[in-house]
Design a protein around this motif. Sequence first.
Motif, PDB file in Angstrom:
ATOM      1  N   ARG A   1       0.768  -1.192   0.084  1.00 44.26           N
ATOM      2  CA  ARG A   1      -0.210  -0.059  -0.037  1.00 44.26           C
ATOM      3  C   ARG A   1       0.982   1.362   0.114  1.00 44.26           C
ATOM      4  O   ARG A   1       1.999   1.126   0.638  1.00 44.26           O
ATOM      5  N   ASP A   2       0.313   2.262  -0.854  1.00 45.12           N
ATOM      6  CA  ASP A   2       0.889   3.668  -0.723  1.00 45.12           C
ATOM      7  C   ASP A   2       0.923   4.364   0.906  1.00 45.12           C
ATOM      8  O   ASP A   2      -0.080   4.079   1.493  1.00 45.12           O
ATOM      9  N   SER A   3       2.018   4.706   1.268  1.00 42.50           N
ATOM     10  CA  SER A   3       1.938   5.121   2.724  1.00 42.50           C
ATOM     11  C   SER A   3       3.475   5.951   2.621  1.00 42.50           C
ATOM     12  O   SER A   3       4.396   5.769   1.970  1.00 42.50           O
TER      13      SER A   3
ATOM     14  N   ARG B   1       7.042   5.114   0.569  1.00 43.36           N
ATOM     15  CA  ARG B   1       7.544   5.821  -0.240  1.00 43.36           C
ATOM     16  C   ARG B   1       9.041   6.176   0.133  1.00 43.36           C
ATOM     17  O   ARG B   1       9.696   6.734  -0.614  1.00 43.36           O
TER      18      ARG B   1
ATOM     19  N   GLY C   1       3.044   3.489   8.346  1.00 44.04           N
ATOM     20  CA  GLY C   1       2.814   2.458   7.012  1.00 44.04           C
ATOM     21  C   GLY C   1       1.384   2.359   6.751  1.00 44.04           C
ATOM     22  O   GLY C   1       1.096   1.618   5.820  1.00 44.04           O
ATOM     23  N   ARG C   2       0.355   3.166   7.326  1.00 43.24           N
ATOM     24  CA  ARG C   2      -1.007   3.102   7.224  1.00 43.24           C
ATOM     25  C   ARG C   2      -1.493   1.541   7.209  1.00 43.24           C
ATOM     26  O   ARG C   2      -2.346   1.193   6.300  1.00 43.24           O
TER      27      ARG C   2
ATOM     28  N   THR D   1       6.197  -2.601   4.317  1.00 39.53           N
ATOM     29  CA  THR D   1       6.089  -1.541   3.468  1.00 39.53           C
ATOM     30  C   THR D   1       6.928  -1.404   2.349  1.00 39.53           C
ATOM     31  O   THR D   1       7.095  -0.279   1.805  1.00 39.53           O
TER      32      THR D   1
END
Lengths: 229, 264
Positions: free
Chosen positions: B8-10, B14, B55-56, B125
């Motif tokens: 997932r994007d977090s 990134r 990391g959501r 992540t």
Amino acid sequence: MPRGVIRKRTNTTRRPVPLPPTERARKVHSQFKTRRTLRWRVVDIVVASVIGVAAGLIFWIWNLFYAPVTAPLEVVAPGAQALLYGVWLFAGVLGGLIIRKPGAALYTELVAAIVSALVGTQWGGALTILSGLAQGLGAEIVFALFLYGNYRAYVAVLAGAGAGLGMAVNDLITWYPAMDFSFKAIYGVSAVISGALIAGLLSWLLARALARTGALSRFAAGREVAARA
Amino acid sequence: MSGAETVRDSPLARRNPTVKLAVLFLASVALLFVLDPVTPSVVYLLGLIGVIVGGRLPLRTVLAAQLPFLAFAVGVFSINVLSRPGTVVWQEGPLRVTVDGLIVGAALAVRTLAIGILSIGFVLTTDSLALMTSLHQNAHLGARPSYALMAGYRLLQQLPGEWTAIRDAQAVRAPLRRNGSVHRTPASFGRAAFTLLVLAIRRGERMAQSLESRGLGLQPRTVWNPVRVGSLDVVFGASIVAGLGVVIGIAGLLGVLRGPGALF
């Protein structure tokens, strides 16, 4: 001599029985004295990685099951659980036996450790990789002592024992620094025995079996067995 | 298998993978020299919050990923509690619990959890392909090892499918039980593992051939998707290391910090 009677051949020089083409190729192939080079080819590094990855998966499965399997040994003699820890060491010896290049044992064991760490182990990434480093180094040193030129069964057993020693040193420093001497002694001896038998001898048998399938035809390890067959 | 899923994007996802790996390694090594229960507990709590927020990630995923670490922590704790000499708190037959055992056992157990949460944060992540590319470009891992590792990683994704195929193929020919189910033995498991190894090696040889034919090992190489270490990555790495230093420093000032000397 009457006509029509075929005289029996008396001279004893036998004509060679024609071999099927594949058999002929194998004989010719085995006669090539391939120059031993210690430089890694692309196939060496890719197959070493592949063995490392497959071994990493096996380690991961073993990580899930080892605790209940070795717990009884621990009860009998604290430290004796290491008798089965040789499973973690076979990657390096197998890689060294197949690839036969400097660094192969270290690299394969390290890749296996990294893969099992990425998939997830209970020891945390960095520590798993550190164990892989110590275990691979133990096997690597033995192969280096034989100048990367001897891959007989006893060398494999010694390399397994070396890996066991590496594992014992690393584990006793990292995980069991405070245990008493008898634990450390039992643990160390068990690790070396386990490395010699499980990682050393079994890897040697495994490499031979792999060679017999023909999968190692691009390696000296495979051509040797083909020449003997 | 956590590596095969998409990440997932977090904010954490990134960050540059090599920077994250370096931070993880540094923190793990630093924690190895900490042997009191309090300092790693603080690191663990900060790590847990950081991983979940940065990391959501859902709390459930993070907690589930910690189960193996927890099992190991419990094992380390119980071994130390029962086997370490010191002031006896409780005794029953051959079993005895000591104060030293409780303290050192708790320290080692919490340390396992603290290193664990950081590793989980990294694995959950980090996209594996990005890791390989980053290792090649930022950590200057040579082209050969990084492409070989990538080939190995491809294989890792395919192996579970191959395993199922081999087991199915063996099951077709296997003797059946009276009720029609397949009789599986440990030996058949071993045979399948051996077949998998043969298949992996053959596939590796084929991959090597195609890599050679594509000119692997020629220099210089260009890359399609460059990965850079940005200023945010530097700030991220520096602040995590500094944070760890502050925690250990405060623990030292308060007198709770103990090093490996606690063991003896």
